[in-house]
Design an enzyme around this catalytic site. Structure first.
Site, PDB file in Angstrom:
ATOM      1  N   GLU A 368       0.718  -1.306   0.051  1.00 30.30           N
ATOM      2  CA  GLU A 368      -0.148  -0.046  -0.054  1.00 30.30           C
ATOM      3  C   GLU A 368       0.885   1.269  -0.050  1.00 30.30           C
ATOM      4  OE1 GLU A 368      -3.964  -1.558   2.559  1.00 30.30           O
ATOM      5  OE2 GLU A 368      -2.532   0.017   3.443  1.00 30.30           O
ATOM      6  N   CYS A 369       0.406   2.056  -0.847  1.00 26.87           N
ATOM      7  CA  CYS A 369       1.272   3.519  -0.804  1.00 26.87           C
ATOM      8  C   CYS A 369       2.774   3.518  -0.853  1.00 26.87           C
ATOM      9  CB  CYS A 369       0.624   4.363   0.136  1.00 26.87           C
ATOM     10  SG  CYS A 369       0.867   6.031  -0.103  1.00 26.87           S
TER      11      CYS A 369
END
Length: 481
Positions: A368-369
């Site tokens: 994520e991210c």
């Protein structure tokens, strides 16, 4: 009790964190919570309370899970402090949903309103009157004045508030307790351990000396018991002890319920070092090993994720991409969450041995991210892992907001499933490729049978299938290292 404010920047984090530390110093077991998706404030809450900071976000996990998750996180505590988000009534898209007031109602908890009293005196009473009467379902039990300038200023504010709301404290401005910030908010506690511990201790002293702790404890005691059971991380269907299928939550399709968190480690999620957040060495490795990125570059993570992984049958091992040159022994899957790799790009690039191992890793990866950026070929011109054929770079534009996305096929997602997530970044990835997620006004992410990587932050308590699918994929003999 819920610590709220009329607006961001009023001092909620100062008061909430200081209150946690002050009550803990009295010998109380304090359970820390944060409304919304924020990862950084819970890190300071953990330092103040000695317990994992936990998020309560109705958008990410579904409002039906807020009370159960709260009961799970506060088990064994004497008192719980819930820091709000933005202004008391500010929710998603101009609505009340997922606001601090919404969560306070779901918990039936009294609210302490933190008011920035700088540059006003009698007008503070009009402000507080509006907040105490705007929604009769929200019980504002008292006010803490922040940034009071002098004894005379405090006297005028207290006199104005007589008959409007009890004043439970008045804090003078103290630059020594301000927390440094960067492009996405406060600097995480894990990146400034000694300074953060000192700041939290000073906050505790400030609140203890400026607030009526006895009155605050009495106010918290007015919250009635919550009905229903505490949340527990679901085991895979058919596992011994499985009690039910539950629901997927937050608009997604499937089965299961929500999860819980890591032991007290000083941050809201994965932390530097293996001792605090790993199962490594505790038992024979008959379970698949899921390696979770931690350290200063990857400080974002919800406490429930590790609990969900363990409930799904995994052994969790934390590794630090800044310093560890090898993945944990026996790694069968990787979880690389959020953080600030752009700040630590030089250090991540310098750890060539680990970058090469991650690039060659043949098992499932959930990112994520920050994890997405680390998996790209480069970040701001510095070499990263190259698992994803794309380049990442900083931009001046802040991308922020809740998303309701429809997924394509990937490691953790199935075509047509709906997910609720949150974006918060100032970077871009090119080329975008065929997007894994699509939502109103946007799209993004990368996926295949062994990969889910995107900017979307998901709370796995709302999508427990994520942990179960990851652990299931890691069990393949061809994956285990």
């Amino acid at each position: 009790m819920v610590v709220a404010a009329p607006a961001s920047g009023s001092g909620k984090t100062t008061v909430a964190t200081g209150l946690m530390a002050a009550l803990r110093s009295r010998g109380l077991r304090v359970s820390p919570h944060k409304v919304g998706p924020d990862y950084i404030d819970p890190g300071y809450h953990t330092l103040a309370s000695g317990r994992p900071g936990r998020n309560l976000d109705p958008w990410l996990v579904g409002e039906e899970r807020i009370a159960p998750l709260f009961l799970h996180g506060s088990r064994g505590a004497d008192l719980a402090v819930v820091e709000g988000v933005m202004g008391l009534f500010d929710g998603r898209g101009g609505t009340d949903f997922a606001s601090t007031a919404h969560v306070a109602r779901l918990l039936d908890a009294p609210v302490v309103l933190v008011v920035d009293a700088a540059r006003q005196s009698r007008s503070v009473a009009a402000l507080v009157h509006g907040f105490t009467t705007f929604d009769p379902r929200v019980r504002v039990g008292g006010v803490i004045l922040n940034r009071v300038g002098s004894d005379r200023h405090e006297e005028m504010c207290r006199a104005a508030l007589a008959g409007v709301a009890p004043v439970l404290g008045a804090l003078r401005r103290d630059d020594a307790v301000e927390t440094p910030s960067r492009h996405l908010g406060l600097v995480p506690a894990a990146e400034r351990a000694a300074e953060a511990a000192s700041a939290v201790a000073r906050l505790g002293g400030l609140v203890a000396g400026s607030c009526d702790l006895d009155a605050l404890v009495r106010l918290a005691a007015t919250a009635p018991p919550l009905p229903g059971p505490a949340w527990t991380p679901p085991e895979p269907a058919g596992a011994p002890g499985t009690t039910g299928s539950g629901t997927m939550g937050s608009g997604t399709a499937g089965s299961g319920t929500a999860g819980s968190g890591t032991a007290g480690t000083g941050t809201a999620g994965p932390v530097a070092g293996r001792a605090a957040g790993s199962d490594a060495g505790r038992a024979p490795r008959s379970r698949p090993v899921v390696a979770v990125a931690g350290g200063a570059a990857f400080t974002f993570g919800y406490a429930e994720h590790v609990e969900l992984l363990r409930a799904a049958g995994a052994e969790v091992a934390v590794f630090d991409p800044l310093h560890d040159e090898r993945l944990p022994e026996g790694t069968g899957a990787l979880v690389i969450g959020g953080g600030f790799p752009e700040v630590h790009a030089a250090g991540l690039a310098a750890n060539e041995a680990l970058r090469r191992e991650v690039a060659a890793f043949g098992g499932p990866i959930a990112a994520e991210c920050a994890g997405l950026l680390y998996l790209c070929e480069e970040l701001d011109g510095r070499r990263m892992c190259g698992r994803i054929r794309a380049r990442a770079r900083m931009t001046p534009r802040l991308t922020l907001g809740y998303r309701e996305a429809v997924a394509g096929p990937s490691l953790l997602t199935r075509p047509g499933e709906r997910y609720r997530g949150h974006e918060f970044h100032r970077t871009a990835v090119d080329p975008p490729g065929e997007p894994l997620f699509r939502w109103e006004g946007g799209a993004g992410g990368y996926g295949d049978a062994l990969l889910t990587a995107s900017y979307l932050h998901l709370h796995w308590a709302g999508v427990p299938e994520a942990a179960q699918r990851l652990v299931s994929s890691s069990r393949s003999p061809s994956v285990l290292r």
